[in-house]
Motif scaffolding. Structure first.
Motif, short mmCIF file in Angstrom:
data_model
loop_
_atom_site.label_atom_id
_atom_site.label_comp_id
_atom_site.label_asym_id
_atom_site.label_seq_id
_atom_site.Cartn_x
_atom_site.Cartn_y
_atom_site.Cartn_z
N LYS A 198 2.73 2.23 -2.16
CA LYS A 198 2.79 2.83 -3.49
C LYS A 198 1.78 3.96 -3.64
O LYS A 198 1.85 4.75 -4.59
CB LYS A 198 2.55 1.77 -4.56
N TYR A 199 0.85 4.04 -2.69
CA TYR A 199 -0.13 5.12 -2.72
C TYR A 199 0.28 6.30 -1.85
O TYR A 199 -0.53 7.20 -1.61
CB TYR A 199 -1.50 4.59 -2.28
N GLY A 201 -4.43 13.33 -5.37
CA GLY A 201 -5.23 13.11 -4.17
C GLY A 201 -4.56 13.65 -2.92
O GLY A 201 -5.23 14.22 -2.04
N TRP A 202 -3.24 13.47 -2.83
CA TRP A 202 -2.51 13.95 -1.66
C TRP A 202 -2.38 15.47 -1.64
O TRP A 202 -2.10 16.06 -0.60
CB TRP A 202 -1.12 13.32 -1.61
N GLU A 244 -1.85 6.23 -12.67
CA GLU A 244 -2.08 5.89 -11.26
C GLU A 244 -1.25 6.75 -10.31
O GLU A 244 -1.81 7.32 -9.36
CB GLU A 244 -1.81 4.41 -11.03
N PRO A 245 0.08 6.90 -10.53
CA PRO A 245 0.82 7.78 -9.62
C PRO A 245 0.40 9.24 -9.73
O PRO A 245 0.44 9.96 -8.72
CB PRO A 245 2.28 7.58 -10.06
N ALA A 295 4.60 7.80 -5.30
CA ALA A 295 4.00 8.33 -6.52
C ALA A 295 4.98 9.22 -7.26
O ALA A 295 5.10 9.14 -8.49
CB ALA A 295 2.73 9.11 -6.18
N THR A 343 -2.65 9.53 -7.63
CA THR A 343 -2.26 9.43 -6.22
C THR A 343 -1.70 10.75 -5.72
O THR A 343 -2.09 11.25 -4.64
CB THR A 343 -1.20 8.33 -6.04
N SER A 353 0.82 -1.21 0.00
CA SER A 353 0.00 0.00 0.00
C SER A 353 0.85 1.26 0.00
O SER A 353 0.33 2.36 -0.23
CB SER A 353 -0.93 0.00 1.22
#
Length: 266
Positions: free
Chosen positions: A221-222, A248-249, A241-242, A227, A245, A219
């Motif tokens: 990787k999130y 989102g952060w 995906e990265p 990322a 991520t 996990s």
């Protein structure tokens, strides 16, 4: 005099004065760029980035199989990300500690605009600084590596470097969000360092806990540092995906900071 006294007074209604967004950006630029802590943070970022890149170039330049030049330039990000995040945090919490935030919100009562302007200025400041740092590091390490970046292959040069610039801005924006959310310099710095540095180490420890706990280690990787590593890896082709991520952060802390800014008194 009697007629004047008898005359009805005209009702006056005043509305809060609002700055244009351009003036708000200018105001935030002046506040941020006149802080000594800003220049100290940017100087430390530059020193760490160029210094680590030079050390890596010295260590690998004479080997038959060395690191890619782009990787040498981007490798210090795992250290400079902490300074970027801390800068974003102290830019916000410094206003709360001095009480200047009250003056800011009096001049511009639209609190969302204040957060947006501060985020834009801090992010642009870090982006411009990172571009300059990369340029200096590329020029300084090229003689030691004996090879230069292959600019003809964007996936191995321009793309990872550009995403490295964006990643540094994202780390800074995370600090801004935590700063508005917590308002405390120590608290915002602690959370920023925890997310960027401590949490990845903690999750990596689960690799020795057996296969039943591998999902915890995977996990990681999130996390934003993972990322950023995926985004800036030369030749990487799976960037969606990265990128999501990292987004989102950034959006998460800024959104929480906006809610806290709107719901609490300065």
């Amino acid at each position: 005099m009697t007629a004047l006294a008898a005359a009805p007074r005209r009702a006056t209604h005043t509305t809060p004065h609002r700055l244009s967004f351009a003036h708000l950006l200018k105001s935030e630029s002046i506040k941020i760029l006149t802080l000594r802590s800003t220049w100290w943070s940017l100087g430390i970022t530059a020193g760490l980035s160029v210094g680590i890149s030079l050390l890596i170039a010295l260590a690998t330049g004479e080997q038959s199989v060395g690191m890619e030049p782009t990787t040498v330039i981007l490798a210090p990000t795992q250290f400079t990300m902490l300074v970027a995040g801390i800068l974003g945090a102290i830019v916000v919490t410094g206003e709360y500690s001095t009480g200047m935030i009250r003056s800011t919100l009096t001049a511009e009562p639209r609190r969302g605009a204040v957060l947006l302007a501060k985020a834009i200025v801090v992010a642009l400041t870090m982006m411009v600084t990172t571009v300059v740092i990369y340029a200096v590091a590329i020029a300084a390490t090229a003689p030691l590596l004996g090879t230069s970046i292959d600019w003809a292959t964007p996936a191995d040069s321009i793309v990872p470097l550009a995403l490295g610039v964006m990643s540094m801005a994202c780390f800074t924006l995370m600090g801004v969000g935590f700063g508005f959310l917590l308002r405390s310099g120590a608290g915002a710095i602690a959370v920023t360092v925890g997310v960027l540095f401590v949490l990845p180490i903690m999750l990596s420890l689960f690799t020795i806990a057996g296969p039943d706990w591998m999902w915890v280690a995977e996990s990681s990787k999130y996390l934003p540092v993972s990322a950023a590593g995926s985004l800036t890896r030369p030749g990487a082709d799976d960037l969606l995906e990265p990128a999501l991520t990292m987004a989102g952060w950034v959006v998460g802390p800024l959104l929480l900071g906006w809610v806290a800014l709107r719901s609490r008194d300065a």
